[in-house]
Scaffold this motif. Structure first.
Motif, short mmCIF file in Angstrom:
data_model
loop_
_atom_site.label_atom_id
_atom_site.label_comp_id
_atom_site.label_asym_id
_atom_site.label_seq_id
_atom_site.Cartn_x
_atom_site.Cartn_y
_atom_site.Cartn_z
N TYR A 561 56.67 10.30 -24.40
CA TYR A 561 56.20 9.98 -23.05
C TYR A 561 55.26 11.09 -22.59
CZ TYR A 561 56.54 9.17 -17.97
OH TYR A 561 56.27 8.96 -16.65
N LYS A 562 53.98 10.84 -22.75
CA LYS A 562 52.95 11.87 -22.57
C LYS A 562 52.89 12.53 -21.19
CE LYS A 562 50.81 11.73 -26.62
NZ LYS A 562 51.17 12.86 -27.48
N PRO A 563 53.08 11.75 -20.10
CA PRO A 563 52.93 12.39 -18.77
C PRO A 563 53.86 13.59 -18.55
CG PRO A 563 53.01 10.00 -18.54
CD PRO A 563 53.31 10.29 -19.97
N ALA A 564 54.87 13.77 -19.41
CA ALA A 564 55.78 14.91 -19.20
C ALA A 564 55.42 16.12 -20.08
CB ALA A 564 57.22 14.48 -19.48
N ASP A 565 54.38 15.96 -20.92
CA ASP A 565 54.07 17.02 -21.89
C ASP A 565 53.83 18.39 -21.26
OD1 ASP A 565 54.47 15.25 -23.87
OD2 ASP A 565 52.40 15.24 -24.64
N ASP A 566 53.00 18.42 -20.21
CA ASP A 566 52.68 19.72 -19.59
C ASP A 566 53.92 20.36 -18.98
OD1 ASP A 566 50.14 19.34 -20.35
OD2 ASP A 566 49.34 18.86 -18.34
N ALA A 567 54.70 19.52 -18.29
CA ALA A 567 55.91 20.05 -17.64
C ALA A 567 56.88 20.57 -18.69
CB ALA A 567 56.58 18.96 -16.80
N LEU A 568 57.00 19.86 -19.81
CA LEU A 568 57.88 20.30 -20.89
C LEU A 568 57.43 21.66 -21.42
CD1 LEU A 568 60.02 19.94 -23.19
CD2 LEU A 568 58.21 18.83 -24.51
N GLU A 569 56.14 21.76 -21.66
CA GLU A 569 55.65 23.02 -22.21
C GLU A 569 55.87 24.17 -21.23
OE1 GLU A 569 52.17 22.88 -24.60
OE2 GLU A 569 51.56 24.90 -23.98
N SER A 570 55.60 23.92 -19.95
CA SER A 570 55.75 25.06 -19.03
C SER A 570 57.23 25.41 -18.83
CB SER A 570 54.98 24.85 -17.72
OG SER A 570 55.72 24.04 -16.87
N PHE A 571 58.11 24.42 -18.95
CA PHE A 571 59.56 24.71 -18.91
C PHE A 571 59.94 25.61 -20.09
CE2 PHE A 571 64.03 23.67 -19.91
CZ PHE A 571 64.63 23.77 -18.66
N LEU A 572 59.51 25.21 -21.29
CA LEU A 572 59.89 25.99 -22.47
C LEU A 572 59.27 27.37 -22.50
CD1 LEU A 572 59.87 23.22 -25.25
CD2 LEU A 572 61.84 24.50 -24.38
N VAL A 573 58.10 27.50 -21.89
CA VAL A 573 57.46 28.81 -21.88
C VAL A 573 58.13 29.76 -20.88
CG1 VAL A 573 55.30 30.01 -21.28
CG2 VAL A 573 55.25 28.06 -22.83
#
Ligand code: BES
Ligand code: ZN
Length: 628
Positions: A561-573
């Motif tokens: 689900y692409k719309p969550a990609d940025d949020a996922l990355e910033s969470f993991l970072v």
């Protein structure tokens, strides 16, 4: 001296001895190493020579990322010709014994998990040793954060994580939970920063950046802790308060407003709180755990600041350790369930006092889900309560077996013998064994003589050996159901059957736990339309609640689900809490077995993580770090 004077002195002496009996008891206890002491994760030989008190003088340099310190240990010497400390990756400069004589010492062979024994020759009757040393860049307990890695982004930060066997990477010590000592410390750091320890703490900064600390109760080394940063204090109750970076202090104080009631509930259950103050520090987001029960000062992740106080059972948990763990301590890491199982049981009792059975049933059900999942994945021997971690990293024992199987076992005793009797037992247990260590065998024998053998029919029903010395979840485990979760399940079913749209579901009043249950039980296959519908209706991707985010990201990864990609990355970072990282990196590798995506994100995120987390994720991803 005349006889009357001698008699007078004698009486005065008796009086002093009886007034000070508490102190005397404590003092005797610190030197009291159990005759059966053994710990596969420490080189110490405390029955020959044991530490009693530490005077730690340290200078902290954020520039070189090193602590230069002297550790002066008062010791109890049983005519030994040497004393053995645990160390790992320390630079030892000089060792002094008694009258400041330079001592003979050597460092033994390096073991990748245990580090090196430091063996110091003792002249006859030696009473103290002083070790001058520096930490190195490989001090795994320490995480040095630059300003960017903190919440406020203005100042650097340092925190420690000593449990299980990392204290030896920043202090040469007898690093076993079965050895206790008191300590005092003097720490010099940058004047614009505040330093705190697991001890009596300052509440505001001073001009010279030098702070003094005292821990007057004997503690094991894994409870040594320090945090340094731009930290403020805010009072909560008379005995409780919170420390955090200025930008987090209001939210933290608001989130933990019920800390005082937790303390009241805990004391009512199992007796007086023995540590003076109870404060919590909210650390920067890289803290690898949810919480750590450092005495007088719980260390906490900022990811429990949800805005609605719905994740505060973690505070109840760390507070409960002030009895189970910090007062009565597992003898070594094979008995870890005595710390964590008791604490989860106790945590739920506190939460029940505050929020009722309904609420706790949600926690129990989430716990049982975790336990079932983990039991199905672990080798059978790792699912016994009594562990066998010899030759392994004690971190391997940090599974829901110790936490949840341990807690359900205690619940089972409560169910059979009644809450009143079990509470009476626990009260006596914490009092009788205060400031001592406990093995599983000693606990079993005490439980048997003071509770179980009062009714042999009940005792047979308990099947204690199946729980402690057997695999899996015994089939007499307590029932776990939650009405609030049943309502979640009905809502979920109505939606997946197509009877309702997501936005029509009755979710008002749901806590983090209901949302977590909802997310964990979403169907395995979801279309992109369904993912979009859920996200639009409930705003998961934008949630400020880390538990909800982490559970949601498992689905967004799986369903691409692409719309969550940025949020996922910033969470993991930004977030370094291992409990969230493990399932997310594993979902990433499952979705993309080449590991390209996981590795690309990890490369960016890794510099922000504590060694506890990088050790786990490096192994998961077979990651070779080429930065150093
Ligand atoms: N003492 C543990 C954390 C720990 C255990 C650190 C073993 C290192 C080795 C702490 O009390 C704990 O259990 N934390 C949990 C939270 C709790 C609510 C289950 C965590 O961090 O997830
Ligand atoms: Zn715990």
């Amino acid at each position: 001296m005349r006889y009357t004077n001698i008699a007078l002195l004698f009486i005065v002496g008796l009086l002093i001895a009886s007034c000070g009996s508490k102190e005397t008891k404590t003092e005797m206890k610190q030197a009291d190493i159990p005759k059966d002491w053994s710990d596969p994760h420490s080189y110490a030989k405390p029955l020959e020579a044991a530490v009693k008190h530490l005077n730690w003088i340290a200078q902290v340099s954020f520039k070189t990322k090193k602590i230069k310190a002297s550790a002066t240990w008062d010791i109890e010497n049983n005519n030994a010709d040497s004393i053995v400390f645990d160390t790992r990756n320390l630079d030892i400069h000089k060792v002094l014994v008694d009258g400041a004589e330079e001592a003979d010492y050597y460092l033994g062979e390096n073991n990748p998990v245990l580090g090196q024994p430091l063996v110091i020759k003792l002249p006859e009757g030696a009473e103290w040793v002083a070790i001058n040393y520096s930490t190195t860049k490989d001090a795994e307990a320490l995480q040095w954060l630059n300003a960017q890695q903190t919440h406020d982004k203005n100042n650097p930060f340092l925190f420690t994580q000593s449990q299980a066997i990392l204290a030896r990477t920043w202090i040469p010590c007898q690093d076993s939970p079965g050895i206790r000592f008191t300590y005092e410390a003097e720490v010099k750091s940058r004047p614009e920063l505040l330093t705190l320890m697991s001890a009596e703490n300052p509440v505001k900064k001073n001009a010279d950046g030098i702070y003094k600390f005292k821990m007057t109760e004997p503690i094991p080394s894994y409870l040594m802790a320090m945090a340094i940063g731009d930290i403020e204090f805010q009072k909560i109750g008379e005995q409780t308060g919170v420390y955090a970076e200025p930008g987090m202090i209001e939210a933290s104080a608001n989130e933990f407003a019920n800390m005082d009631s937790m303390l009241v509930a805990a004391e009512k259950l199992y007796g007086k709180y023995r540590w003076g103050r109870y404060d919590v520090i909210v650390l920067p987001p890289s803290f690898p755990f949810g919480g750590m029960e450092n005495p007088r000062l719980t260390f906490s992740t900022p990811t429990i600041i949800a805005g609605d106080r719905s994740l505060t059972s973690l505070i109840a948990h760390e507070l409960a350790h002030s009895w189970s763990g910090n007062l009565v301590t597992n003898a070594n890491w094979n008995d870890f369930w005595l710390n964590e199982g008791f604490t989860v049981y106790f945590e739920r009792r506190i939460m029940e006092e505050l929020y009722g059975k309904d609420y706790v049933n949600m926690l129990r059900e989430l716990g049982m889900q975790d336990l079932k999942k983990e039991v199905s994945e672990l080798p059978a021997r790792d699912t016994w309560l009594k562990l066998d971690l010899d030759g392994r990293n004690p971190d391997d024992g940090m599974t829901s077996v110790a936490y949840e199987k341990g807690a359900f076992f205690l619940e089972k005793i409560e169910e059979l013998y009644g809450r009143k009797e079990f509470d009476k037992f626990l009260n006596t247990y914490f009092d009788k064994f205060a400031f001592e260590t406990m093995t599983t065998e000693k606990f079993v024998s005490y439980l048997d003589s003071s509770l179980l053998s009062s009714d042999t029919a009940l005792k047979a029903k308990l099947r204690l050996n199946d729980w402690i010395y057997g695999p899996g979840i015994p089939d007499n485990a307590p029932e776990v159901t939650s009405e609030r979760f049943q309502r979640v399940e009905s809502a979920l079913k109505a939606w997946s059957d197509g009877a309702f749209e997501a936005k029509e579901l009755k979710t008002a009043g749901w806590t983090s736990h209901e949302w977590l249950h909802f997310l964990r039980n979403l169907p395995d296959t979801l279309s992109n339309e369904q993912m979009t519908e859920l996200d639009k209706s409930f705003g998961f991707t934008k949630s400020g609640n880390s538990e909800i985010l982490a559970a949601w990201f498992e689905h967004t990864i799986k369903h691409n689900y692409k719309p969550a990609d940025d949020a996922l990355e910033s969470f993991l970072v930004s977030v370094g809490r291992r409990k969230f990282l493990v399932p997310l990196y594993s979902a990433l590798t499952e979705a993309d077995p080449s590991k390209n995506r996981a590795t690309a994100i990890y490369k960016k995120a890794r510099p922000n993580y504590h060694s506890v987390s990088t050790n786990t994720i490096d192994e998961m991803l077979n990651y070779e770090n080429d930065e150093e």
